[in-house]
Write a protein that holds these residues in place. Sequence first.
Motif, PDB file in Angstrom:
ATOM      1  N   ALA A 121       1.065  -2.367  -8.268  1.00 34.16           N
ATOM      2  CA  ALA A 121       0.717  -1.117  -7.576  1.00 34.16           C
ATOM      3  C   ALA A 121       0.790   0.048  -8.554  1.00 34.16           C
ATOM      4  O   ALA A 121      -0.086   0.931  -8.562  1.00 34.16           O
ATOM      5  CB  ALA A 121       1.657  -0.892  -6.390  1.00 34.16           C
ATOM      6  N   ARG A 122       1.808   0.054  -9.396  1.00 39.64           N
ATOM      7  CA  ARG A 122       1.969   1.105 -10.402  1.00 39.64           C
ATOM      8  C   ARG A 122       0.781   1.115 -11.359  1.00 39.64           C
ATOM      9  O   ARG A 122       0.221   2.178 -11.665  1.00 39.64           O
ATOM     10  CB  ARG A 122       3.269   0.887 -11.162  1.00 39.64           C
ATOM     11  N   ARG A 175       5.187  -4.406  -6.979  1.00 46.12           N
ATOM     12  CA  ARG A 175       5.501  -3.007  -7.308  1.00 46.12           C
ATOM     13  C   ARG A 175       4.859  -2.622  -8.635  1.00 46.12           C
ATOM     14  O   ARG A 175       4.252  -1.563  -8.774  1.00 46.12           O
ATOM     15  CB  ARG A 175       7.015  -2.803  -7.359  1.00 46.12           C
ATOM     16  N   ARG A 185      -2.251   0.043 -10.845  1.00 50.65           N
ATOM     17  CA  ARG A 185      -3.454   0.537 -10.152  1.00 50.65           C
ATOM     18  C   ARG A 185      -3.459   2.063 -10.106  1.00 50.65           C
ATOM     19  O   ARG A 185      -4.500   2.700 -10.307  1.00 50.65           O
ATOM     20  CB  ARG A 185      -3.544  -0.044  -8.741  1.00 50.65           C
ATOM     21  N   VAL A 186      -2.304   2.652  -9.836  1.00 47.72           N
ATOM     22  CA  VAL A 186      -2.215   4.117  -9.775  1.00 47.72           C
ATOM     23  C   VAL A 186      -2.430   4.724 -11.155  1.00 47.72           C
ATOM     24  O   VAL A 186      -3.159   5.709 -11.292  1.00 47.72           O
ATOM     25  CB  VAL A 186      -0.858   4.557  -9.170  1.00 47.72           C
ATOM     26  N   TRP A 227       3.878   5.602  -5.747  1.00 46.77           N
ATOM     27  CA  TRP A 227       3.604   5.730  -7.184  1.00 46.77           C
ATOM     28  C   TRP A 227       2.658   6.907  -7.435  1.00 46.77           C
ATOM     29  O   TRP A 227       2.828   7.649  -8.402  1.00 46.77           O
ATOM     30  CB  TRP A 227       2.989   4.447  -7.742  1.00 46.77           C
ATOM     31  N   GLU A 228       1.694   7.076  -6.565  1.00 48.78           N
ATOM     32  CA  GLU A 228       0.763   8.190  -6.709  1.00 48.78           C
ATOM     33  C   GLU A 228       1.506   9.525  -6.622  1.00 48.78           C
ATOM     34  O   GLU A 228       1.217  10.456  -7.369  1.00 48.78           O
ATOM     35  CB  GLU A 228      -0.321   8.097  -5.631  1.00 48.78           C
ATOM     36  N   GLU A 231       0.837  -1.210   0.000  1.00 47.34           N
ATOM     37  CA  GLU A 231       0.000   0.000   0.000  1.00 47.34           C
ATOM     38  C   GLU A 231       0.870   1.258   0.000  1.00 47.34           C
ATOM     39  O   GLU A 231       0.589   2.217  -0.721  1.00 47.34           O
ATOM     40  CB  GLU A 231      -0.925  -0.003   1.223  1.00 47.34           C
ATOM     41  N   GLU A 282       2.269   1.815  -3.367  1.00 54.73           N
ATOM     42  CA  GLU A 282       1.224   2.383  -4.224  1.00 54.73           C
ATOM     43  C   GLU A 282       1.088   3.891  -3.985  1.00 54.73           C
ATOM     44  O   GLU A 282       0.952   4.676  -4.928  1.00 54.73           O
ATOM     45  CB  GLU A 282      -0.104   1.675  -3.970  1.00 54.73           C
TER      46      GLU A 282
END
Length: 153
Positions: A141-142, A138, A144-145, A107-108, A101, A104
């Motif tokens: 997560a990228r 990783r 998703r962002v 990344w945001e 999390e 993530e």
Amino acid sequence: MLEALKALLGAGAPPVEREGEGADIHIAAAVLMVDAASIDGEFGDNERGIVAGILKRHFGLTDDALANLMSLAVGRRDTASDLNRYTLTIKDEFSEAQRVELVELLWEVVYADGQLHAYEANLLRRIAGLLYVSDRERGDARKRVLNRLGVTE
């Protein structure tokens, strides 16, 4: 998961460094975000606002706690020689899901301007490795962002 992260971070409580234990987890997470926001050479009002917004939204901090945390994080980032102490604090205190999390959220931060710089990509790769977040996690997560922000590459 977000509720567990808020509970772990002591949502709303002012970040206070624990005696003799190194960086507090609040400060550690914020320093990583400030570093991610400033690695491309800029950390202006826009970047500060993005980091502050993410910290407040995800960690449920009061305005006073947020201001204190941002001040501490910027000061620590300016004097930090490496990120190991901050990533170690997070690795030791966060579950695997919480570490993913956090990646993530990082990344945001780096995609807030709509583009990824080489320094930012390298930093996220290093931080994820230090947090024991796999390359696959990783990357997921990228993605998703990117989907959430509507950024295409």
